[in-house]
Design a protein around this motif. Sequence first.
Motif, PDB file in Angstrom:
ATOM      1  N   PRO A 159       0.808  -1.219   0.000  1.00  0.00           N
ATOM      2  CA  PRO A 159       0.000   0.000   0.000  1.00  0.00           C
ATOM      3  C   PRO A 159       0.844   1.274   0.000  1.00  0.00           C
ATOM      4  O   PRO A 159       0.307   2.367  -0.213  1.00  0.00           O
ATOM      5  CB  PRO A 159      -0.801  -0.119   1.305  1.00  0.00           C
ATOM      6  N   PHE A 160       2.159   1.127   0.200  1.00  0.00           N
ATOM      7  CA  PHE A 160       3.036   2.289   0.303  1.00  0.00           C
ATOM      8  C   PHE A 160       3.992   2.405  -0.878  1.00  0.00           C
ATOM      9  O   PHE A 160       4.802   3.321  -0.922  1.00  0.00           O
ATOM     10  CB  PHE A 160       3.836   2.202   1.601  1.00  0.00           C
ATOM     11  N   GLY A 161       3.899   1.484  -1.828  1.00  0.00           N
ATOM     12  CA  GLY A 161       4.768   1.521  -2.986  1.00  0.00           C
ATOM     13  C   GLY A 161       5.439   0.174  -3.219  1.00  0.00           C
ATOM     14  O   GLY A 161       5.330  -0.750  -2.401  1.00  0.00           O
ATOM     15  N   PRO A 162       6.145   0.022  -4.340  1.00  0.00           N
ATOM     16  CA  PRO A 162       6.801  -1.255  -4.662  1.00  0.00           C
ATOM     17  C   PRO A 162       8.053  -1.481  -3.831  1.00  0.00           C
ATOM     18  O   PRO A 162       8.696  -0.543  -3.374  1.00  0.00           O
ATOM     19  CB  PRO A 162       7.142  -1.093  -6.148  1.00  0.00           C
ATOM     20  N   MET A 163       8.396  -2.762  -3.651  1.00  0.00           N
ATOM     21  CA  MET A 163       9.598  -3.142  -2.920  1.00  0.00           C
ATOM     22  C   MET A 163      10.279  -4.315  -3.620  1.00  0.00           C
ATOM     23  O   MET A 163       9.610  -5.157  -4.222  1.00  0.00           O
ATOM     24  CB  MET A 163       9.267  -3.572  -1.479  1.00  0.00           C
ATOM     25  N   ASN A 164      11.602  -4.374  -3.519  1.00  0.00           N
ATOM     26  CA  ASN A 164      12.381  -5.548  -3.922  1.00  0.00           C
ATOM     27  C   ASN A 164      12.892  -6.221  -2.662  1.00  0.00           C
ATOM     28  O   ASN A 164      13.581  -5.586  -1.858  1.00  0.00           O
ATOM     29  CB  ASN A 164      13.550  -5.152  -4.814  1.00  0.00           C
ATOM     30  N   ILE A 165      12.558  -7.495  -2.492  1.00  0.00           N
ATOM     31  CA  ILE A 165      12.886  -8.204  -1.259  1.00  0.00           C
ATOM     32  C   ILE A 165      13.771  -9.409  -1.575  1.00  0.00           C
ATOM     33  O   ILE A 165      13.330 -10.358  -2.228  1.00  0.00           O
ATOM     34  CB  ILE A 165      11.605  -8.677  -0.537  1.00  0.00           C
ATOM     35  N   PRO A 166      15.019  -9.402  -1.153  1.00  0.00           N
ATOM     36  CA  PRO A 166      15.883 -10.566  -1.385  1.00  0.00           C
ATOM     37  C   PRO A 166      15.542 -11.696  -0.418  1.00  0.00           C
ATOM     38  O   PRO A 166      15.031 -11.470   0.681  1.00  0.00           O
ATOM     39  CB  PRO A 166      17.278 -10.007  -1.108  1.00  0.00           C
ATOM     40  N   PHE A 167      15.826 -12.929  -0.839  1.00  0.00           N
ATOM     41  CA  PHE A 167      15.618 -14.072   0.056  1.00  0.00           C
ATOM     42  C   PHE A 167      16.657 -15.134  -0.263  1.00  0.00           C
ATOM     43  O   PHE A 167      17.243 -15.158  -1.348  1.00  0.00           O
ATOM     44  CB  PHE A 167      14.202 -14.642  -0.083  1.00  0.00           C
ATOM     45  N   SER A 168      16.879 -16.021   0.691  1.00  0.00           N
ATOM     46  CA  SER A 168      17.778 -17.158   0.483  1.00  0.00           C
ATOM     47  C   SER A 168      17.374 -18.276   1.434  1.00  0.00           C
ATOM     48  O   SER A 168      16.875 -18.034   2.529  1.00  0.00           O
ATOM     49  CB  SER A 168      19.246 -16.762   0.720  1.00  0.00           C
ATOM     50  N   LYS A 169      17.578 -19.486   1.007  1.00  0.00           N
ATOM     51  CA  LYS A 169      17.283 -20.660   1.821  1.00  0.00           C
ATOM     52  C   LYS A 169      18.235 -21.756   1.396  1.00  0.00           C
ATOM     53  O   LYS A 169      18.413 -22.017   0.206  1.00  0.00           O
ATOM     54  CB  LYS A 169      15.828 -21.094   1.628  1.00  0.00           C
ATOM     55  N   GLU A 170      18.844 -22.433   2.371  1.00  0.00           N
ATOM     56  CA  GLU A 170      19.808 -23.473   2.070  1.00  0.00           C
ATOM     57  C   GLU A 170      19.515 -24.721   2.894  1.00  0.00           C
ATOM     58  O   GLU A 170      18.906 -24.647   3.960  1.00  0.00           O
ATOM     59  CB  GLU A 170      21.239 -22.997   2.351  1.00  0.00           C
ATOM     60  N   GLY A 171      20.008 -25.872   2.358  1.00  0.00           N
ATOM     61  CA  GLY A 171      19.876 -27.133   3.080  1.00  0.00           C
ATOM     62  C   GLY A 171      18.567 -27.810   2.755  1.00  0.00           C
ATOM     63  O   GLY A 171      17.933 -27.564   1.738  1.00  0.00           O
ATOM     64  N   GLY A 172      18.155 -28.672   3.656  1.00  0.00           N
ATOM     65  CA  GLY A 172      16.887 -29.370   3.460  1.00  0.00           C
ATOM     66  C   GLY A 172      17.075 -30.648   2.683  1.00  0.00           C
ATOM     67  O   GLY A 172      18.024 -30.830   1.923  1.00  0.00           O
TER      68      GLY A 172
END
Length: 288
Positions: free
Chosen positions: A265-278
């Motif tokens: 609601p406040f504007g666009p965002m770029n959100i990084p993520f990472s996940k390892e293992g499993g």
Amino acid sequence: MRDTKSVDFFGSDKPSKEEADEEKGSGGGFFSKPTAAVFGFHILHISLEKVDIVVDVLVTNPNPIPIPLVDIIYLIESDGHKLISGTIPDAGTIRAHGSQTIKIPICLIYKDIKDTYDDIQPGEIIPYRVSVELLIDVPIIGRVSLPLEKKVETPAPYKPDVDLDKIEYDRFSLEETTASLHLKVENKNKFDLGVNTLEYNFTLGDDNKANATLSESTKIGQCGEGILEVPITFRPKDLGSAVWDIIKGRGVGYSMKGKLEVDTPFGPMNIPFSKEGGKEQVKERSGN
């Protein structure tokens, strides 16, 4: 010799009726107090670290000469807490008989806010009180203070958690395998996220990587979860020993990195993520 009459800038000589009507201010003098109003508040950029905002102030000068704007003093508070303050010196000049928009840039860094006030939590929508004081030099009147105030809201974004829920394959062969990643996205914010684009780098086993971009809008409600189904194609023969784990139905190690492009609601965002293992099981899609 003909007498000459000295006329100074402040009107020591009596002006004509038309001039008096034009220059006379509400206080009975030749100059009037300028006026100002906050008419805009814009979020230029928002990220997990900070938010850049601009406050638009419209200043009107009813006088026949330009008037210098000496200083702009601003203060942002939230629930009685002083978050940020500053001064913008020599902010320009307001033209005669005109109006001018003054843009006040402000940067709020979430870490600084959180380090100072423990009761402000990530994921919340924070109400602010923006106070602005304009200092203007007006002839005859002297230095004039124009105080302004506006209440606004901005978020303190919380990074969504992206995890691999399961892998389903549509077609399996050593040359080329098509599959689907089911990514669970947990929105920990108290506002909706509209996922527009997902870019990711997925590693199955030790070496092979699949890169892809998903451009399918998905809305994830506040404090809610959503599943993104992402198609991938890879070559099992390049996986080395991991391909035998897939064939035998064993769990396969993975890692993934990427970013989400979301609307808020406040504007666009770029959100990084990472996940390892499993050790996720590779499952055949039902019906195949």
